[in-house]
Design a protein around this motif. Sequence first.
Motif, PDB file in Angstrom:
ATOM      1  N   TYR A  76       6.228 -54.358  38.429  1.00 41.14           N
ATOM      2  CA  TYR A  76       5.642 -55.284  37.208  1.00 41.14           C
ATOM      3  C   TYR A  76       4.598 -54.561  36.333  1.00 41.14           C
ATOM      4  O   TYR A  76       4.639 -55.139  35.099  1.00 41.14           O
ATOM      5  CB  TYR A  76       4.517 -56.189  38.145  1.00 41.14           C
ATOM      6  N   THR A  77       4.308 -53.348  36.578  1.00 39.41           N
ATOM      7  CA  THR A  77       3.397 -52.497  35.358  1.00 39.41           C
ATOM      8  C   THR A  77       4.283 -52.105  34.318  1.00 39.41           C
ATOM      9  O   THR A  77       4.104 -52.213  33.297  1.00 39.41           O
ATOM     10  CB  THR A  77       2.838 -51.457  36.059  1.00 39.41           C
ATOM     11  N   LYS A  78       5.551 -51.704  34.752  1.00 40.35           N
ATOM     12  CA  LYS A  78       6.488 -51.192  33.826  1.00 40.35           C
ATOM     13  C   LYS A  78       7.196 -52.440  32.817  1.00 40.35           C
ATOM     14  O   LYS A  78       6.878 -52.231  31.733  1.00 40.35           O
ATOM     15  CB  LYS A  78       7.690 -50.753  34.527  1.00 40.35           C
ATOM     16  N   VAL A  79       7.189 -53.592  33.482  1.00 41.16           N
ATOM     17  CA  VAL A  79       7.870 -54.742  32.844  1.00 41.16           C
ATOM     18  C   VAL A  79       6.640 -55.378  32.018  1.00 41.16           C
ATOM     19  O   VAL A  79       7.082 -55.620  30.530  1.00 41.16           O
ATOM     20  CB  VAL A  79       8.308 -55.705  33.637  1.00 41.16           C
ATOM     21  N   LEU A  80       5.509 -55.185  32.294  1.00 42.27           N
ATOM     22  CA  LEU A  80       4.447 -55.728  31.444  1.00 42.27           C
ATOM     23  C   LEU A  80       4.193 -54.847  30.367  1.00 42.27           C
ATOM     24  O   LEU A  80       3.893 -55.242  29.178  1.00 42.27           O
ATOM     25  CB  LEU A  80       3.026 -55.749  32.279  1.00 42.27           C
TER      26      LEU A  80
ATOM     27  N   LYS B 151       4.243 -56.147  26.220  1.00 45.38           N
ATOM     28  CA  LYS B 151       3.129 -56.024  25.305  1.00 45.38           C
ATOM     29  C   LYS B 151       3.609 -55.255  23.976  1.00 45.38           C
ATOM     30  O   LYS B 151       2.974 -55.563  22.903  1.00 45.38           O
ATOM     31  CB  LYS B 151       2.182 -54.980  25.806  1.00 45.38           C
ATOM     32  N   LYS B 152       4.712 -54.626  24.252  1.00 41.40           N
ATOM     33  CA  LYS B 152       5.414 -53.861  22.783  1.00 41.40           C
ATOM     34  C   LYS B 152       6.245 -55.053  21.946  1.00 41.40           C
ATOM     35  O   LYS B 152       6.611 -54.839  20.760  1.00 41.40           O
ATOM     36  CB  LYS B 152       6.451 -52.892  23.033  1.00 41.40           C
ATOM     37  N   LEU B 153       6.750 -56.153  22.601  1.00 39.77           N
ATOM     38  CA  LEU B 153       7.458 -57.083  22.011  1.00 39.77           C
ATOM     39  C   LEU B 153       6.666 -57.756  20.764  1.00 39.77           C
ATOM     40  O   LEU B 153       5.320 -58.166  20.953  1.00 39.77           O
ATOM     41  CB  LEU B 153       7.956 -58.019  22.944  1.00 39.77           C
ATOM     42  N   PRO B 154       7.230 -58.162  19.660  1.00 40.69           N
ATOM     43  CA  PRO B 154       6.479 -58.871  18.508  1.00 40.69           C
ATOM     44  C   PRO B 154       6.023 -60.318  19.112  1.00 40.69           C
ATOM     45  O   PRO B 154       6.765 -60.807  20.167  1.00 40.69           O
ATOM     46  CB  PRO B 154       7.666 -58.988  17.481  1.00 40.69           C
ATOM     47  N   ARG B 155       5.058 -60.929  18.565  1.00 40.71           N
ATOM     48  CA  ARG B 155       4.588 -61.960  18.923  1.00 40.71           C
ATOM     49  C   ARG B 155       5.546 -63.320  18.478  1.00 40.71           C
ATOM     50  O   ARG B 155       6.068 -63.180  17.365  1.00 40.71           O
ATOM     51  CB  ARG B 155       3.157 -62.500  18.245  1.00 40.71           C
ATOM     52  N   LEU B 156       5.470 -64.261  19.240  1.00 43.89           N
ATOM     53  CA  LEU B 156       6.441 -65.486  18.744  1.00 43.89           C
ATOM     54  C   LEU B 156       5.745 -66.644  18.233  1.00 43.89           C
ATOM     55  O   LEU B 156       4.334 -66.648  18.474  1.00 43.89           O
ATOM     56  CB  LEU B 156       6.999 -65.910  19.965  1.00 43.89           C
TER      57      LEU B 156
ATOM     58  N   VAL C 254      12.350 -63.445  25.447  1.00 41.90           N
ATOM     59  CA  VAL C 254      11.704 -63.182  24.293  1.00 41.90           C
ATOM     60  C   VAL C 254      12.494 -62.127  23.463  1.00 41.90           C
ATOM     61  O   VAL C 254      12.641 -62.272  22.190  1.00 41.90           O
ATOM     62  CB  VAL C 254      10.222 -62.497  24.470  1.00 41.90           C
ATOM     63  N   GLU C 255      13.305 -61.124  24.111  1.00 42.58           N
ATOM     64  CA  GLU C 255      13.910 -60.233  23.513  1.00 42.58           C
ATOM     65  C   GLU C 255      15.213 -60.914  22.990  1.00 42.58           C
ATOM     66  O   GLU C 255      15.513 -60.616  21.729  1.00 42.58           O
ATOM     67  CB  GLU C 255      14.559 -59.169  24.407  1.00 42.58           C
ATOM     68  N   GLU C 256      15.708 -61.754  23.838  1.00 43.17           N
ATOM     69  CA  GLU C 256      16.742 -62.587  22.721  1.00 43.17           C
ATOM     70  C   GLU C 256      16.640 -63.425  21.855  1.00 43.17           C
ATOM     71  O   GLU C 256      17.325 -63.334  20.810  1.00 43.17           O
ATOM     72  CB  GLU C 256      17.415 -63.529  23.791  1.00 43.17           C
ATOM     73  N   ILE C 257      15.303 -64.106  21.905  1.00 41.03           N
ATOM     74  CA  ILE C 257      14.919 -64.721  20.718  1.00 41.03           C
ATOM     75  C   ILE C 257      14.823 -63.839  19.514  1.00 41.03           C
ATOM     76  O   ILE C 257      15.137 -64.235  18.139  1.00 41.03           O
ATOM     77  CB  ILE C 257      13.714 -65.629  21.123  1.00 41.03           C
ATOM     78  N   ILE C 258      14.093 -62.580  19.790  1.00 41.00           N
ATOM     79  CA  ILE C 258      13.674 -61.713  18.620  1.00 41.00           C
ATOM     80  C   ILE C 258      15.090 -61.076  18.185  1.00 41.00           C
ATOM     81  O   ILE C 258      15.210 -60.835  16.902  1.00 41.00           O
ATOM     82  CB  ILE C 258      12.838 -60.626  18.996  1.00 41.00           C
ATOM     83  N   GLU C 259      16.078 -60.860  18.881  1.00 44.14           N
ATOM     84  CA  GLU C 259      17.233 -60.269  18.491  1.00 44.14           C
ATOM     85  C   GLU C 259      18.063 -61.219  17.399  1.00 44.14           C
ATOM     86  O   GLU C 259      18.432 -61.015  16.459  1.00 44.14           O
ATOM     87  CB  GLU C 259      18.014 -59.960  19.392  1.00 44.14           C
ATOM     88  N   PHE C 260      18.003 -62.570  18.056  1.00 40.62           N
ATOM     89  CA  PHE C 260      18.610 -63.514  17.246  1.00 40.62           C
ATOM     90  C   PHE C 260      17.872 -63.834  15.989  1.00 40.62           C
ATOM     91  O   PHE C 260      18.705 -64.082  14.722  1.00 40.62           O
ATOM     92  CB  PHE C 260      18.749 -64.886  18.030  1.00 40.62           C
ATOM     93  N   LYS C 261      16.533 -63.748  15.946  1.00 36.17           N
ATOM     94  CA  LYS C 261      15.917 -63.968  14.741  1.00 36.17           C
ATOM     95  C   LYS C 261      16.019 -62.966  13.726  1.00 36.17           C
ATOM     96  O   LYS C 261      16.292 -63.255  12.524  1.00 36.17           O
ATOM     97  CB  LYS C 261      14.248 -63.942  15.128  1.00 36.17           C
ATOM     98  N   ASN C 262      16.054 -61.711  14.217  1.00 28.80           N
ATOM     99  CA  ASN C 262      16.275 -60.475  13.171  1.00 28.80           C
ATOM    100  C   ASN C 262      17.437 -60.660  12.818  1.00 28.80           C
ATOM    101  O   ASN C 262      17.815 -60.584  11.402  1.00 28.80           O
ATOM    102  CB  ASN C 262      16.170 -59.276  14.258  1.00 28.80           C
ATOM    103  N   LYS C 263      18.558 -60.918  13.318  1.00 27.54           N
ATOM    104  CA  LYS C 263      19.884 -60.984  12.879  1.00 27.54           C
ATOM    105  C   LYS C 263      20.029 -62.138  11.920  1.00 27.54           C
ATOM    106  O   LYS C 263      20.757 -61.889  10.675  1.00 27.54           O
ATOM    107  CB  LYS C 263      21.068 -61.330  13.905  1.00 27.54           C
ATOM    108  N   GLU C 264      19.462 -63.326  12.152  1.00 27.05           N
ATOM    109  CA  GLU C 264      19.559 -64.443  11.297  1.00 27.05           C
ATOM    110  C   GLU C 264      18.613 -63.992   9.982  1.00 27.05           C
ATOM    111  O   GLU C 264      19.318 -64.564   8.956  1.00 27.05           O
ATOM    112  CB  GLU C 264      18.944 -65.692  12.112  1.00 27.05           C
ATOM    113  N   LEU C 265      17.528 -63.508  10.196  1.00 25.01           N
ATOM    114  CA  LEU C 265      16.854 -63.254   9.100  1.00 25.01           C
ATOM    115  C   LEU C 265      17.420 -62.126   8.226  1.00 25.01           C
ATOM    116  O   LEU C 265      17.386 -62.088   7.008  1.00 25.01           O
ATOM    117  CB  LEU C 265      15.497 -62.660   9.676  1.00 25.01           C
ATOM    118  N   GLN C 266      18.183 -61.262   8.773  1.00 24.64           N
ATOM    119  CA  GLN C 266      19.124 -60.157   8.069  1.00 24.64           C
ATOM    120  C   GLN C 266      20.076 -60.798   7.175  1.00 24.64           C
ATOM    121  O   GLN C 266      20.309 -60.632   5.745  1.00 24.64           O
ATOM    122  CB  GLN C 266      19.507 -59.090   8.746  1.00 24.64           C
ATOM    123  N   ASP C 267      20.910 -62.091   7.932  1.00 27.43           N
ATOM    124  CA  ASP C 267      21.880 -62.696   7.075  1.00 27.43           C
ATOM    125  C   ASP C 267      21.006 -63.654   5.921  1.00 27.43           C
ATOM    126  O   ASP C 267      21.728 -63.428   4.816  1.00 27.43           O
ATOM    127  CB  ASP C 267      22.288 -63.760   8.041  1.00 27.43           C
TER     128      ASP C 267
END
Length: 772
Positions: free
Chosen positions: A409-413, A417-422, A483-496
Amino acid sequence: MKIYTLTDEKRRKILSKLKYNQIQTLSDFTMYKVKSEMITNNFIAASDWHLVDVQEDPFWKLRYTDNAPGKYVPKLKCYCGKTLKYQYVLESRNGKQLYLGKEHFMQHAGIPQKIANQIHERVNDIMIFRDEILVKYDRGERFPLKEYRILDRSGMIFEFGEDFRYKLRRFRDANLPLFHVDENRLMSKYRQIREANYALQRVLNREKFEDNHFLFRRMLEKYIDDVKIKNLKDDTEWLKSVLNDCRLVEENMESMLSISTNMTKEILKADYIKPINVRLTSLSMDGIFKIRFERILNSTKKSIYEKNEVDILLKKEEEKIVELNALQVQLYGKNAVQDYRDMKENRSIEEVIDSISEIKKKYEEYEKIKHKYIHLINTYINFYPVLINRLNEISDKEIMLSNNIESEYTKVLEEYKKLPRLNEGENKIVRYFMFRHKVNIPGKGIKQGYSLSAIPIEKFKEVKSKDIQKLLLEYLILRVAIVEEIIEFKNKELQDKYTKAKNIISRDGKYKPDKIMESYDIELLISLLIDDKYSKYDNITLNKKVELLKQKLDKIIKESGKRTIVEHILNGLISSYHGELSSSNDISNIVDSIIREGNEVSYNVASLSQWEQDFIDFLYELNYYYYGDKLSKDRKTANVKVLNKNLMFLRFINTKMRPIIEQINLSEQLREIYGSNLVEKVDTINKLSKVAKIKNKDIKAKEKYKSVLKISSKQLDSIIKVYRKCFNKKGSGGKLKKLERGINSLEIRDSLKKEIIFFEKNKENILKDIRS
């Protein structure tokens, strides 16, 4: 037979309550009788004239009621001009016709006063037919629709002749009561049908059967009324058998309702009585009515006969559980099961009622969540179907947990915390797919917010149950994955989007990156491009790229002769760069704005002159080499300020550049048409329309108009007359076309005609241009 007679005042009062078609129907059939008696008896056969028609104005003295559409105009007149209620039509031996009132009818017919009075009295006698119907209507009587329909459905209506059937249809459509002779004739035929079914009616009446809930008895009565009985003995036996079963069902219902709680009563009404009655009333009286009726009766007996209150409630509880589970599956996915069936078998009525209430409450709660999240999901599906499919897969996936729950739990938490805010919408999507993964956790976890949040490690350690700790870890792992999936999708869409924005700015790769202009600020650069003299810039050497741009601009200025206009636009561009961007500094919003602005900018400039096309292209090139080439290849390192400047440029081209050029074109036409005294001449023509609205006696003003326009007094007056004729009439359409025709018809020079017409067609823009 009772005779009904009405005074004129009473007759008018009742007639005023009737509708248009009711008055017309009464008139048609009354006058039919009048004509039949008078013309057939041929009262004046010995005369040179004979009676061929008698007409009535049915709306006589009802002109101002709502019964006649609009303001009623009397339609019958005597040849002398007097308006009439009754009009007599006489025809001579040679075919000539006269339209007369009572007095002139007597004179022209050449008949004695006594006979004429008899004729007119006969018309009044026939009105007794009408008065009887009016009295009945005033008492509330209407057309016997029930009896007519039974005759119609049975087919016995065709035993009447066509004329009488037509009369019945007209009175039915007008909903008027019948004359007693006609009513007796109809009811006599109706009684024949009733007598044929009398034996079946006696079976119904013998049974002490009160149908207070189901419509069994009413449907059987309808069957007897509507269907012509063929085999009386068989029908009677069937009716006895069916009535007995109906009575048992009804008694059982009465017993249950008398001892039931309010919830059971509502269930019985909503789930049994109402749907069965709907099925009964939809039955058609055809050849297989009996089979369908028995089918409904048997299904009713199976549903509620000999059942008690608990049976009814348990069935309702089962239905509600199925509904709730279906909603949970729709909201939260295949694992969403909440089983209410694992309860003790023998429960009291109160316990079952409490259970149903709890399930209903949970259903209402889920309904609110459904409306909230399903709307959100549908929106995302429309715009991001690929993302939603991927999040569905993640949510349905089985998550493998480590044995060391706390350290995992400590590791995943820390990862979380390092992920960008949504943003708010994205957070709702995360919550939805976490809901889909599980419905609940044991105890009060979901109420405390454990199941859906990334709680701190200190709070995690306080949770005593290992099972709940495992669920909290599972939710955190799921949250991170979503959250990782949303950010990855968002970054790809933003790059496009970013790539598309760069393509707009560079005009789809027409310009290539170059760093030559970095040493100049934008004001200095534009000064160098538009200034012919370099004396004040002796210490500056123009680099190759600036030299090439200057050559392009000089060529545009030389070919167009628009130096002042070009300088004005370039200075406007500098001001635009210094403006503030209204949108948020969020990179996604800015890129969206650039794409939006870029899509709005028209690349089709073929309608413009060549120098305008070349100048717009020059502006794109200038912007690109000063700001556009500073855009990074990678969106993650994009300079927000540079993006803003490019957005400012696109807005300038779209909202400022085109209007400036259009205004320039208008100004050129003005100078071409009006010449050197442009302002004075435009002002004079503008005042002409104002002068035309009043009788202007200002001789000095008129003298000035003549001087500026170089015309005579006669010509000035003719122009003012045309204006007055075209513009002083309120609401007259096509004023401009009328003015153009009027001005072109005058004896004034063609150039003045052109000046006046051009001004009126472009008045608003011309005045705006002159004032600015």
